[in-house]
Write a protein that holds these residues in place. Sequence first.
Motif, PDB file in Angstrom:
ATOM      1  N   VAL A 169      -3.717  31.028  31.050  1.00 57.64           N
ATOM      2  CA  VAL A 169      -3.405  32.253  30.301  1.00 57.64           C
ATOM      3  C   VAL A 169      -2.094  32.812  30.846  1.00 57.64           C
ATOM      4  CG1 VAL A 169      -4.246  34.477  29.493  1.00 57.64           C
ATOM      5  CG2 VAL A 169      -5.891  32.691  30.145  1.00 57.64           C
ATOM      6  N   PHE A 170      -1.011  32.434  30.208  1.00 56.06           N
ATOM      7  CA  PHE A 170       0.300  32.941  30.621  1.00 56.06           C
ATOM      8  C   PHE A 170       0.808  33.912  29.571  1.00 56.06           C
ATOM      9  CE2 PHE A 170       2.025  29.255  33.521  1.00 56.06           C
ATOM     10  CZ  PHE A 170       1.010  29.502  34.421  1.00 56.06           C
ATOM     11  N   VAL A 171       1.350  35.011  30.036  1.00 52.74           N
ATOM     12  CA  VAL A 171       2.092  35.920  29.160  1.00 52.74           C
ATOM     13  C   VAL A 171       3.499  36.006  29.728  1.00 52.74           C
ATOM     14  CG1 VAL A 171       2.363  38.278  28.326  1.00 52.74           C
ATOM     15  CG2 VAL A 171       0.074  37.276  28.485  1.00 52.74           C
ATOM     16  N   HIS A 172       4.463  35.530  28.967  1.00 55.41           N
ATOM     17  CA  HIS A 172       5.849  35.619  29.418  1.00 55.41           C
ATOM     18  C   HIS A 172       6.305  37.071  29.258  1.00 55.41           C
ATOM     19  CE1 HIS A 172       6.498  31.196  29.680  1.00 55.41           C
ATOM     20  NE2 HIS A 172       5.424  31.233  28.925  1.00 55.41           N
ATOM     21  N   GLU A 173       6.896  37.593  30.315  1.00 52.62           N
ATOM     22  CA  GLU A 173       7.259  39.014  30.327  1.00 52.62           C
ATOM     23  C   GLU A 173       8.112  39.374  29.105  1.00 52.62           C
ATOM     24  OE1 GLU A 173       9.304  40.146  33.910  1.00 52.62           O
ATOM     25  OE2 GLU A 173       8.806  42.263  33.648  1.00 52.62           O
ATOM     26  N   ASP A 174       8.962  38.437  28.654  1.00 55.70           N
ATOM     27  CA  ASP A 174       9.860  38.754  27.528  1.00 55.70           C
ATOM     28  C   ASP A 174       9.244  38.474  26.153  1.00 55.70           C
ATOM     29  OD1 ASP A 174       9.958  36.003  27.665  1.00 55.70           O
ATOM     30  OD2 ASP A 174      12.087  35.879  28.171  1.00 55.70           O
ATOM     31  N   GLU A 175       7.962  38.152  26.102  1.00 49.58           N
ATOM     32  CA  GLU A 175       7.303  38.076  24.792  1.00 49.58           C
ATOM     33  C   GLU A 175       7.130  39.477  24.194  1.00 49.58           C
ATOM     34  OE1 GLU A 175       3.795  35.469  23.964  1.00 49.58           O
ATOM     35  OE2 GLU A 175       3.927  35.110  26.103  1.00 49.58           O
ATOM     36  N   ALA A 176       7.060  40.478  25.074  1.00 49.55           N
ATOM     37  CA  ALA A 176       6.800  41.849  24.613  1.00 49.55           C
ATOM     38  C   ALA A 176       8.100  42.627  24.516  1.00 49.55           C
ATOM     39  CB  ALA A 176       5.852  42.538  25.590  1.00 49.55           C
ATOM     40  N   LYS A 177       8.184  43.529  23.539  1.00 52.60           N
ATOM     41  CA  LYS A 177       9.425  44.279  23.333  1.00 52.60           C
ATOM     42  C   LYS A 177       9.549  45.466  24.290  1.00 52.60           C
ATOM     43  CE  LYS A 177       7.922  47.228  19.400  1.00 52.60           C
ATOM     44  NZ  LYS A 177       6.481  46.907  19.370  1.00 52.60           N
TER      45      LYS A 177
END
Length: 154
Positions: free
Chosen positions: A96-104
Amino acid sequence: MATIGVVDTTFARFNMGKAAVDEIQQNMSAKIIRRTVPGVKDLPVAAKKLIEEEGCEIVMALGMPGSKEQDKICAHEASTGIIQAQLMTNTHIIEVFVHEDEAKDENELVFLMDQRSREHALNVVKMLCRPEKMIKEAGTGQRQGFEDVGPARM
Ligand code: RDL
Ligand code: RDL
Ligand code: RDL
């Protein structure tokens, strides 16, 4: 009762492990063993130890790759390690990875990290308890966090 491993990182900017544990507990009774490591590159061995030394049937490995080029490389290396640990142990490790720059912005980052952690926790519950439910969802364009994209239509 199933034993599920949950390992997350201090590098992440949201407590992903807590969200995953909460979601698992709301949906099944399981023994959950939780570990926290500094960053994503430390996830593969932590997951492998949970499988081999603690008897986990499945593990969730949660982390947040940062937005810099070196973070992307680091994340790719971590992913490769997680896959290797799965092959060595013949056991699923749900990454479960969330790339920091996926979010605005930070609000959206918090939403995404919480939601993706929870939705992958539900995948874990299904894979363990209701594998036929996963088959029902085959080809349906599922995503974790943001909206599902749905099946392609002609
Ligand atoms: O083993 C100690 C660290 O090397 C390890 O924790 C790394 O995963 C830490 N780390 C980086 O060194 C880096 O350049 C992380 C990132 N980027 C990153 O983007 N996300 C992380 N860790 O979780
Ligand atoms: O272990 C859980 C997930 O990490 C794993 O199922 C990934 O394969 C999911 N995934 C991504 O994380 C991603 O960034 C997929 C894609 N991209 C993709 O393009 N196609 C996929 N999965 O089937
Ligand atoms: O289609 C838009 C996104 O799904 C796509 O940009 C994915 O690559 C984003 N993503 C990741 O980068 C990742 O590391 C996803 C996952 N993991 C994931 O587990 N599930 C997703 N997206 O739906």
